[in-house]
Structure formats: C-alpha cells, structure tokens
Design a protein around this motif. Structure first.
Motif, PDB file in Angstrom:
ATOM      1  N   PRO A 105       0.840  -1.206   0.000  1.00  0.00           N
ATOM      2  CA  PRO A 105       0.000   0.000   0.000  1.00  0.00           C
ATOM      3  C   PRO A 105       0.871   1.251   0.000  1.00  0.00           C
ATOM      4  CG  PRO A 105       0.055  -1.002   2.179  1.00  0.00           C
ATOM      5  CD  PRO A 105       0.831  -1.913   1.279  1.00  0.00           C
ATOM      6  N   VAL A 106       0.224   2.425  -0.029  1.00  0.00           N
ATOM      7  CA  VAL A 106       0.980   3.677   0.096  1.00  0.00           C
ATOM      8  C   VAL A 106       1.611   3.697   1.490  1.00  0.00           C
ATOM      9  CG1 VAL A 106       0.849   6.191   0.156  1.00  0.00           C
ATOM     10  CG2 VAL A 106      -0.584   4.918  -1.443  1.00  0.00           C
ATOM     11  N   LEU A 107       2.913   3.872   1.551  1.00  0.00           N
ATOM     12  CA  LEU A 107       3.630   3.846   2.830  1.00  0.00           C
ATOM     13  C   LEU A 107       4.629   4.993   2.856  1.00  0.00           C
ATOM     14  CD1 LEU A 107       4.545   0.035   2.906  1.00  0.00           C
ATOM     15  CD2 LEU A 107       2.855   1.150   4.351  1.00  0.00           C
ATOM     16  N   ASP A 108       5.050   5.360   4.053  1.00  0.00           N
ATOM     17  CA  ASP A 108       6.171   6.297   4.142  1.00  0.00           C
ATOM     18  C   ASP A 108       7.394   5.623   3.513  1.00  0.00           C
ATOM     19  OD1 ASP A 108       4.711   8.139   5.462  1.00  0.00           O
ATOM     20  OD2 ASP A 108       5.448   7.617   7.463  1.00  0.00           O
ATOM     21  N   LYS A 109       8.292   6.440   2.971  1.00  0.00           N
ATOM     22  CA  LYS A 109       9.484   5.850   2.347  1.00  0.00           C
ATOM     23  C   LYS A 109      10.306   5.050   3.372  1.00  0.00           C
ATOM     24  CE  LYS A 109       9.699   8.534  -1.807  1.00  0.00           C
ATOM     25  NZ  LYS A 109      10.113   9.701  -2.564  1.00  0.00           N
ATOM     26  N   SER A 110      10.266   5.491   4.643  1.00  0.00           N
ATOM     27  CA  SER A 110      11.013   4.739   5.670  1.00  0.00           C
ATOM     28  C   SER A 110      10.419   3.344   5.850  1.00  0.00           C
ATOM     29  CB  SER A 110      10.997   5.493   6.992  1.00  0.00           C
ATOM     30  OG  SER A 110       9.665   5.674   7.409  1.00  0.00           O
ATOM     31  N   GLU A 111       9.087   3.238   5.712  1.00  0.00           N
ATOM     32  CA  GLU A 111       8.449   1.916   5.845  1.00  0.00           C
ATOM     33  C   GLU A 111       8.749   1.039   4.633  1.00  0.00           C
ATOM     34  OE1 GLU A 111       4.429   2.650   8.351  1.00  0.00           O
ATOM     35  OE2 GLU A 111       4.576   3.759   6.479  1.00  0.00           O
ATOM     36  N   VAL A 112       8.742   1.669   3.444  1.00  0.00           N
ATOM     37  CA  VAL A 112       9.100   0.908   2.233  1.00  0.00           C
ATOM     38  C   VAL A 112      10.525   0.372   2.385  1.00  0.00           C
ATOM     39  CG1 VAL A 112       9.504   1.043  -0.257  1.00  0.00           C
ATOM     40  CG2 VAL A 112       7.551   2.228   0.739  1.00  0.00           C
ATOM     41  N   ALA A 113      11.412   1.248   2.898  1.00  0.00           N
ATOM     42  CA  ALA A 113      12.811   0.845   3.068  1.00  0.00           C
ATOM     43  C   ALA A 113      12.907  -0.350   4.011  1.00  0.00           C
ATOM     44  CB  ALA A 113      13.617   2.016   3.620  1.00  0.00           C
ATOM     45  N   GLU A 114      12.146  -0.304   5.091  1.00  0.00           N
ATOM     46  CA  GLU A 114      12.207  -1.377   6.093  1.00  0.00           C
ATOM     47  C   GLU A 114      11.696  -2.691   5.499  1.00  0.00           C
ATOM     48  OE1 GLU A 114      10.065  -0.478   9.664  1.00  0.00           O
ATOM     49  OE2 GLU A 114      10.469  -2.456  10.505  1.00  0.00           O
ATOM     50  N   LEU A 115      10.561  -2.610   4.791  1.00  0.00           N
ATOM     51  CA  LEU A 115      10.001  -3.837   4.216  1.00  0.00           C
ATOM     52  C   LEU A 115      10.922  -4.393   3.129  1.00  0.00           C
ATOM     53  CD1 LEU A 115       6.259  -2.784   4.106  1.00  0.00           C
ATOM     54  CD2 LEU A 115       7.297  -4.505   5.575  1.00  0.00           C
ATOM     55  N   LEU A 116      11.548  -3.496   2.384  1.00  0.00           N
ATOM     56  CA  LEU A 116      12.477  -3.948   1.345  1.00  0.00           C
ATOM     57  C   LEU A 116      13.667  -4.659   1.989  1.00  0.00           C
ATOM     58  CD1 LEU A 116      13.435  -4.018  -1.572  1.00  0.00           C
ATOM     59  CD2 LEU A 116      14.417  -1.748  -1.248  1.00  0.00           C
ATOM     60  N   LEU A 117      14.234  -4.055   3.031  1.00  0.00           N
ATOM     61  CA  LEU A 117      15.407  -4.682   3.653  1.00  0.00           C
ATOM     62  C   LEU A 117      15.032  -5.966   4.395  1.00  0.00           C
ATOM     63  CD1 LEU A 117      17.620  -1.659   4.760  1.00  0.00           C
ATOM     64  CD2 LEU A 117      17.860  -3.142   2.775  1.00  0.00           C
ATOM     65  N   ASP A 118      13.780  -6.079   4.871  1.00  0.00           N
ATOM     66  CA  ASP A 118      13.336  -7.377   5.424  1.00  0.00           C
ATOM     67  C   ASP A 118      13.529  -8.465   4.378  1.00  0.00           C
ATOM     68  OD1 ASP A 118      12.527  -6.281   7.808  1.00  0.00           O
ATOM     69  OD2 ASP A 118      10.379  -6.328   7.343  1.00  0.00           O
ATOM     70  N   ARG A 119      13.137  -8.142   3.152  1.00  0.00           N
ATOM     71  CA  ARG A 119      13.233  -9.145   2.077  1.00  0.00           C
ATOM     72  C   ARG A 119      14.693  -9.393   1.695  1.00  0.00           C
ATOM     73  NH1 ARG A 119       8.913  -7.217   3.142  1.00  0.00           N
ATOM     74  NH2 ARG A 119       6.877  -8.011   2.515  1.00  0.00           N
ATOM     75  N   VAL A 120      15.482  -8.345   1.757  1.00  0.00           N
ATOM     76  CA  VAL A 120      16.911  -8.498   1.466  1.00  0.00           C
ATOM     77  C   VAL A 120      17.564  -9.399   2.520  1.00  0.00           C
ATOM     78  CG1 VAL A 120      19.107  -7.237   1.457  1.00  0.00           C
ATOM     79  CG2 VAL A 120      17.154  -6.354   0.167  1.00  0.00           C
ATOM     80  N   VAL A 121      17.196  -9.192   3.780  1.00  0.00           N
ATOM     81  CA  VAL A 121      17.773  -9.998   4.866  1.00  0.00           C
ATOM     82  C   VAL A 121      17.470 -11.477   4.633  1.00  0.00           C
ATOM     83  CG1 VAL A 121      17.506 -10.558   7.318  1.00  0.00           C
ATOM     84  CG2 VAL A 121      17.843  -8.195   6.611  1.00  0.00           C
ATOM     85  N   VAL A 122      16.248 -11.769   4.244  1.00  0.00           N
ATOM     86  CA  VAL A 122      15.881 -13.162   3.977  1.00  0.00           C
ATOM     87  C   VAL A 122      16.733 -13.700   2.828  1.00  0.00           C
ATOM     88  CG1 VAL A 122      14.037 -14.660   3.150  1.00  0.00           C
ATOM     89  CG2 VAL A 122      13.567 -12.929   4.881  1.00  0.00           C
ATOM     90  N   ARG A 123      16.921 -12.892   1.792  1.00  0.00           N
ATOM     91  CA  ARG A 123      17.701 -13.358   0.645  1.00  0.00           C
ATOM     92  C   ARG A 123      19.164 -13.523   1.023  1.00  0.00           C
ATOM     93  NH1 ARG A 123      14.264 -13.558  -3.449  1.00  0.00           N
ATOM     94  NH2 ARG A 123      15.870 -14.586  -4.645  1.00  0.00           N
ATOM     95  N   LEU A 124      19.662 -12.689   1.915  1.00  0.00           N
ATOM     96  CA  LEU A 124      21.056 -12.838   2.344  1.00  0.00           C
ATOM     97  C   LEU A 124      21.263 -14.179   3.016  1.00  0.00           C
ATOM     98  CD1 LEU A 124      22.142  -9.463   3.937  1.00  0.00           C
ATOM     99  CD2 LEU A 124      23.195 -10.619   2.011  1.00  0.00           C
ATOM    100  N   GLY A 125      20.244 -14.615   3.739  1.00  0.00           N
ATOM    101  CA  GLY A 125      20.307 -15.933   4.375  1.00  0.00           C
ATOM    102  C   GLY A 125      20.481 -17.013   3.324  1.00  0.00           C
TER     103      GLY A 125
END
Ligand code: CTP
Length: 471
Positions: free
Chosen positions: A428-448
């Motif tokens: 959904p429409v989110l603050d850019k800080s929230e988009v950043a957090e959700l994006l890095l959540d996915r990056v963290v999983v991929r780093l694993g």
C-alpha cells in the motif's frame, strides 16, 4: 522500526496460512501483527507451502512453521495442540474455499483446522478465492457455519482476482484483518480498544491488558545486517551540457537515503553513492559524492573488482540519467545561435554491475550479494518483470512516478516488489522509511540464502573505504 500502537503487545498469535495465491500477502500480515507487538507463530496447510516457502516465514517469525499435522515438536508435544493451547488468538488468512469447508465440517486434516478444533481462543478468518467460488451457496453456508462457531469473518473485497476476472474474493485489506484481530482479542478479554484503519495511523492508545506472557521473541532483530556492507546509490545524476548547464532529473534521493538509514539501524556498514539530493545523508554512512553517470560508474566499478564485490547488498535507488550530451562544451554556449543537443544513452550501471558481480562470483554462489534495483514507471508495470531479468537483479522495486503518492519528492511511495522467485508483492501507500524497512526485510531473507558477508569473502583488508577510494 515502523511506528505502531502496539495494540497486540506480548500477545501470542497463531497465523494460519492456506493454499491461496494470496498466501504471499500473509507474510506482510505477519509483519504487521509483529509491529503491533505480537509474537506470531505460523501454521500452514501443505498447499500453502507450495505457494510460499517456509524459510522466509521461519526467518521472520523466528519460530518453526507447523505444517505437518502428524509432527511432534522437539519436546514431544503435538505441534498444533501446543499451538492451540499456547496462543491467545488464531488468524486464518488467506482462508481458501477448501479450508472453510474442512473447518465447517470439523475435518482436522491440516494443522490449522486441528488447532482451531482444539482451542477456545478467538478465531479470525479472512477468506480469499475466486469470486464465483466465494459466492457459491456451499461456500456461503460454510462461512455462515463458521460464524455460528463464533469465528470473526473478515469479508473479502471486490476487485481484480488472480484469474484476471473481477469479483468479490480478494483478501481483505491487511490493516482490516489486524483491526479484527485486535477487536477479537479485546472482546475476549473484555478490554476496550480504539480502532484504526491501518498500521500507519499511530495515535497512541492504551494497549490491551494481556495475560502475563513472555517478551515477544518474534520481532525481527534490528541488528540483522550487522557485519554486512550495504551499498546504496541515491539521487539524480547531472550530465553537463557546458560548464553552466546540465541535464538532470527530479530525483530528491529520499528513497535511497531512507534505505541507507534503515540499513544503518540494522547494524550494516553503509556506503552511500550520492548524486544530487535535497535531504541530508546520514552521518554514519560513508558518502561518495558523484555528479555524473560516469562518476557513479567509476564508484561502482571500484566496489566490484574481478576478485569479487566488496559488498553484501547493492540497492540502486539512484535516478541515473538515461541520456547525456555527446560532446559537452568546456565553454558556456551563448544563447544567440540556439542549441541542438545530440544525446547518447548512458550505460546501464546496474546491469553492468550485476554482470561483473556474476562473473566474479560464478564459482561461489555463497559470495553473491543481493542486488536490488528500482524501476520508475508511468502508467503500467508491463515492462518490470522483463527489466528484472535484463538487469540480472534479485529484486526490482517498481513505482508509478505519475501517481501523486509515489512521484518524485514525496515522503510516501506505493511500490510493487518484483522478485526472481516470488510473485510480485503490491504494497500500500507507505512512508518511504516503511518501504525501506520492508524492502530490507526481504533483502535480509535473501542474504540468508546467499550466504556469508562480503568482508569474509574478500578478506579482512577489503574495507568499504579502501574499495571506493582505491586505497
Ligand atoms: N539504472 C542504471 N543505469 C542507467 C539507468 C538506470 O543503473 N543508465 C538503474 C536505476 O538506478 C534503477 C534501474 O536501473 O535501479 C531502473 O531504472 P529505470 O530508469 O526504471 O530503467 P531503465 O533501465 O532506464 O529503463 P527505461 O528508462 O527504458 O524504462
């Protein structure tokens, strides 16, 4: 962390995921419940496991997924019975037509129906399916039966469905499901709560008074990028026409800087390759200022030598100019004669960085960093999946820059995250800080999935500073 009311502080919730195409949305639902303070453990049907892998969920929930109705836990307890007695609410989202039928009939063939049968805690059910299936009298009778059990049904919404057809069957707004869970729990404990429409409207409210419970173990760690080197490019490049004029773009750098901030919060060492921006970069980042696409290219090349990249994650949020003047003048061009500009395309920096990374790491998949691009589109995302493949990245974050909520310079963004191995995730429409957090959540999983830190792989002498400066 995303601001939250923590309306579910210390609440233990089981999230049941069944085999609908909407299963991928359950991951975001889990994160929203966690942001409210809940400790979430996940139960899945076998077909749900076909739609979303358990690794992502186990990593983010920090609990094993329970998908085998016959499985015993390490302590010898039956998993779904333990869940049934340990949690304070069960949320089933998405719930398929098949699952509703099984539940209405009391058929304990999967861990979710089994836990629901064994429990006396509130159950919230959010169906998702084809519109015809939902409208069928059989499904409607099953839904009515579940209501008789006292289950709270969060009705699906109308809209375009996975089939491409329009109908009522799309999983309800995730904020509405969270609200329903809060309400179900407060009704169960007789505590009044305030209702809000999404997890973003963070007016403080008293948290429900929970039964004594352990501190939530499931909130993802804020140090999950410790020891990792994250490179972020942000802002626009400026391509000179003459010493006075240049070709630029409207990028402000807000999105990239939000990613850099979140990576720092998670403990990463951050290198920020920065074009023109209107916001201050974080003091804790190593900032490399660039003006042109060529300078950004040089900075990226320094970070990706043939012996392997000096980073674990690259987030290419910069708006690199697509064209540059073929022959910039070293003297100011006078106005009198008019001007015709000949433009050349710039190289695709992300694609060429991805190629260098692939060449350097082809013998060791474990050393491959996670590569993330952005795709600024107008009107349609038709080209995005192809862009993802062409650029050779793991994730591509698409936004429609023609929309008011996600145009250049806004504090919000509405993005869809495309991935090489998952269905696109529309946020959904989110603050850019929230988009950043959700994006890095996915990056963290991929780093694993991709393995150890670049600093381990490239040797202790390869610091971000020495790589960029060539020292
Ligand atoms: N990008 C890049 N080098 C360029 C242009 C873009 O590395 N010369 C990167 C951007 O930083 C972004 C991604 O590629 O991460 C997608 O940028 P976008 O402008 O959407 O795509 P283009 O490849 O330029 O395709 P087009 O403009 O034709 O849609």
């Amino acid at each position: 962390m995303t601001e939250s009311n923590e309306r579910l502080l210390n609440r233990r919730i089981a999230l049941g995921i069944t085999g609908s195409i909407a299963a991928y949305k359950a991951i975001e639902l889990m994160r929203m419940l966690q942001r409210e303070g809940a400790d979430v453990r996940v139960l899945m049907t076998n077909s749900a496991v076909e739609f979303v892998g358990t690794l992502t969920i186990e990593t983010l929930s920090q609990h094993p997924v329970d998908s085998d109705v016959l499985a015993l836990q390490g302590d010898g307890q039956i998993g779904h019975i333990a869940s049934a007695h340990d949690v304070e609410a069960i949320v089933v989202a998405p719930a398929t037509a098949h699952w509703l039928a099984a539940m209405a009939s009391g058929l304990a063939g999967d861990t979710i129906t089994a836990a629901c049968l064994a429990t006396s805690v509130p159950v919230v059910v959010a169906p998702a399916m084809d519109g015809g299936m939902y409208a069928h009298p059989a499904t409607q009778a099953n839904v009515a039966r579940l209501r008789e059990f006292g289950y709270r049904i969060v009705e699906p919404e109308s809209g375009v469905l996975a089939s491409g057809m329009v109908g009522r069957g799309r999983l309800a707004d995730l904020g509405t499901i969270v609200d329903a869970t809060v309400e179900a729990l407060s009704e169960a404990s007789g505590t009044a709560t305030s209702r809000r429409s999404s997890n973003r409207a963070a007016a403080p409210s008293p948290s429900p008074s929970p039964a004594p419970a352990p501190a939530p173990a499931s909130v993802p760690s804020r140090s999950d990028l410790r020891g990792r080197h994250v490179v972020v490019t942000a802002g626009g490049t400026s391509e000179p026409i003459d010493p006075v004029r240049f070709i630029g773009n409207r990028s402000t750098g807000k999105m990239g800087i939000a990613v850099a901030n979140d990576a720092l919060d998670r403990g990463a060492a951050v290198t920020l390759i920065l074009g023109s921006v209107t916001v201050e970069p974080p003091a804790a980042a190593q900032v490399v200022r660039v003006e042109t696409a060529a300078q950004m290219q040089t900075a990226l090349q320094a970070l990706t030598p043939p012996e392997g990249p000096f980073f674990d994650v690259l987030v290419m949020a910069a708006a690199v100019a697509d064209f540059r003047p073929r022959t910039p003048s070293d003297k100011k061009v006078g106005r009198s004669g008019g001007m015709t500009l000949e433009l050349d395309p710039t190289p695709d920096l992300l694609a060429e960085t991805a190629k260098r990374v692939a060449a350097a790491t082809k013998s060791s998949a474990a050393r491959r960093p996670v590569l993330v691009g952005f795709a600024a589109e107008t009107g349609s995302f038709d080209k995005v999946a192809e862009k993802l493949r062409a650029k050779g990245v793991d994730l591509l974050v698409a936004n429609d820059v023609a929309e008011a909520s996600s145009g250049f310079g806004t504090d919000t963004n509405k993005v869809t995250i495309y991935s090489i191995d998952m269905p696109p995730e529309e946020l959904p429409v989110l603050d850019k800080s929230e988009v950043a957090e959700l994006l890095l959540d996915r990056v963290v999983v991929r780093l694993g999935l991709t393995g150890r830190a670049a600093s381990d792989a490239a040797g202790a002498t390869a610091t971000p500073e020495s790589a960029v400066s060539g020292r």
